[in-house]
Motif scaffolding. Structure first.
Motif, PDB file in Angstrom:
ATOM      1  N   ARG A 134       0.836  -1.204   0.000  1.00  0.00           N
ATOM      2  CA  ARG A 134       0.000   0.000   0.000  1.00  0.00           C
ATOM      3  C   ARG A 134       0.874   1.258   0.000  1.00  0.00           C
ATOM      4  O   ARG A 134       0.526   2.251  -0.658  1.00  0.00           O
ATOM      5  N   TYR A 135       1.960   1.225   0.742  1.00  0.00           N
ATOM      6  CA  TYR A 135       2.859   2.379   0.784  1.00  0.00           C
ATOM      7  C   TYR A 135       3.454   2.640  -0.604  1.00  0.00           C
ATOM      8  O   TYR A 135       3.506   3.785  -1.067  1.00  0.00           O
ATOM      9  N   GLU A 137       2.158   1.683  -3.480  1.00  0.00           N
ATOM     10  CA  GLU A 137       1.050   2.111  -4.335  1.00  0.00           C
ATOM     11  C   GLU A 137       0.755   3.597  -4.135  1.00  0.00           C
ATOM     12  O   GLU A 137       0.640   4.367  -5.107  1.00  0.00           O
ATOM     13  N   LYS A 138       0.666   4.007  -2.873  1.00  0.00           N
ATOM     14  CA  LYS A 138       0.356   5.406  -2.552  1.00  0.00           C
ATOM     15  C   LYS A 138       1.460   6.347  -2.996  1.00  0.00           C
ATOM     16  O   LYS A 138       1.198   7.496  -3.389  1.00  0.00           O
ATOM     17  N   SER A 139       2.705   5.870  -2.965  1.00  0.00           N
ATOM     18  CA  SER A 139       3.851   6.717  -3.308  1.00  0.00           C
ATOM     19  C   SER A 139       4.021   6.903  -4.804  1.00  0.00           C
ATOM     20  O   SER A 139       4.514   7.944  -5.252  1.00  0.00           O
ATOM     21  N   PRO A 142      -0.140   7.664  -7.916  1.00  0.00           N
ATOM     22  CA  PRO A 142      -0.679   8.987  -8.274  1.00  0.00           C
ATOM     23  C   PRO A 142       0.149   9.728  -9.329  1.00  0.00           C
ATOM     24  O   PRO A 142      -0.374  10.639  -9.991  1.00  0.00           O
ATOM     25  N   THR A 161      -9.358   6.374  -5.309  1.00  0.00           N
ATOM     26  CA  THR A 161      -8.327   6.219  -4.282  1.00  0.00           C
ATOM     27  C   THR A 161      -7.101   7.085  -4.546  1.00  0.00           C
ATOM     28  O   THR A 161      -6.529   7.679  -3.616  1.00  0.00           O
ATOM     29  N   TYR A 162      -6.684   7.180  -5.824  1.00  0.00           N
ATOM     30  CA  TYR A 162      -5.427   7.854  -6.138  1.00  0.00           C
ATOM     31  C   TYR A 162      -5.558   8.961  -7.178  1.00  0.00           C
ATOM     32  O   TYR A 162      -4.556   9.589  -7.541  1.00  0.00           O
TER      33      TYR A 162
END
Length: 367
Positions: A134-135, A137-139, A142, A161-162
């Motif tokens: 998840r980290y 993906e989030k980093s 986007p 989500t992004y």
């Protein structure tokens, strides 16, 4: 327009990944210079592609360390192979980071193909590895400018989500023509095809066979739950009604699918990746003109609302699964055929190719 070189990479031994094979063939046949990089995790079956392919050898004995090893080795390879005339093509989150780092370093385009929502897969729910994915993906996600994914629901999830716009390229099979013969099976053949993982509804389908006569349940696939399901069949004395075919090569699996009276895709809600998925087996059965029983998840409801290609199960109780199977088997393939023909004509790779090509054409022009 200038056609760039495309380096495709995936944490996969490449032998049975039909999405990667179809995408590579489409790009190659449309003038792109393709190179494909996978690994040897899970074996090294023969590869026959009209473009260069290689597998990164992994020494790791666990999947956790294999991910780190693959990503490090892939980064080093991409640094050597990529240049200003390259488009990088990362398949799934477990191959994204090295592609992203090289694309940023060289200022070259990156296309990210999310086959699923990797960080929300059932196998990592509640584990430390889920936090790490998840980290990542989030980093990274986007910042992705060119992204494709396998279902409309996935695309909507990534947008919400992004904030990223992912083009939907369904993992549909190529068109099958001249399917004229409908087998008259006795007993009737019910087919599950795919990985033997939790949350696929396979155990409930096995138990449903207690409630069906003149039918055999064939399971084509392999996975971590195979031994448990085999033990269940023995314990429930269903060995005459359930048959394990093992993992079949794609061509052989297609032949088996054509013989079935009913397919099934009754995934349970094991997290967002399953909940929003459009399983390959649904589109494979439709293309083989085989009706299905389906769970009531969004993408399957979406298809069933457009085409009468089977039955939605009321719930995952074995009795409910048996009711849906009985309806499909009693109606028969012949009576589902007109709707299956309509669906097969639309839900095929030939209709997905233009969307894939548009993404890569735009990526080629972007830098």
């Amino acid at each position: 327009m200038r056609k760039r070189k495309i380096i495709t990479s995936a944490f996969s031994n490449l032998s049975n990944d039909q999405r990667i094979e179809k995408a590579g063939r489409t790009l190659y046949e449309n003038g792109y210079d393709i190179e494909l990089i996978g690994n040897n995790w899970g074996g090294e079956g023969a590869l026959s592609r009209p473009y260069p392919c290689s597998r990164i050898p992994l020494a790791s004995s666990s999947l956790k360390t294999a991910y780190f090893e693959f990503n490090w080795k892939l980064y080093r390879i991409l640094k050597k192979k990529a240049d200003r005339d390259t488009v990088l093509y990362a398949n799934d989150l477990d191959a994204l980071l090295p592609n992203y780092l090289v694309s940023e370093k060289l200022n070259i385009p990156l296309v990210f193909d999310s086959h699923e929502i990797f960080s929300e897969m059932p196998a990592i729910q509640g584990k430390m590895s889920q936090k790490l994915w998840r980290y990542l993906e989030k980093s990274v996600v986007p910042d992705i400018k060119f992204m494709i994914t396998a279902s409309q629901s996935y695309s909507e999830w990534f947008k919400k989500t992004y904030g990223v716009n992912a083009v939907v390229v369904q993992n549909a099979p190529r068109k099958l023509y001249d399917i004229t013969e409908i087998p008259d099976n006795h007993p009737r053949i019910i087919l599950y095809q795919g990985a033997l993982n939790p949350f696929r509804g396979i155990d409930k389908a096995i138990m449903a066979m207690h409630h069906l006569d003149d039918a055999v349940f064939k399971i084509a696939g392999d996975g971590p739950m195979k031994k448990e399901y085999e033990s269940m069949v023995i314990r429930e004395k269903l060995h005459d009604k359930v048959e394990f075919l093992g993992k079949l090569p794609p061509d052989e699996l297609r032949k088996v699918t054509l013989t079935a009276d009913c397919g099934m895709s009754i995934e349970e809600n094991g997290g967002a990746s399953y909940y929003y998925s459009l399983p390959n087996k649904v589109l494979d059965c439709i293309q083989a003109r085989v009706p299905l029983i389906l769970s009531g998840l969004p993408e399957m409801q979406r298809i069933r609302s457009r085409f009468d290609i089977g039955e939605i199960i009321a719930d995952h109780r074995p009795e409910s699964i048996a009711v849906a199977l009985r309806k499909v088997l009693e109606k028969g393939r012949k009576n589902y055929r007109p709707e299956l023909e309509k669906a097969a004509g639309l839900l095929c790779w030939e209709n997905e190719e233009p969307k894939l090509l548009q993404v890569f054409d735009e990526a080629s022009r972007a830098f």
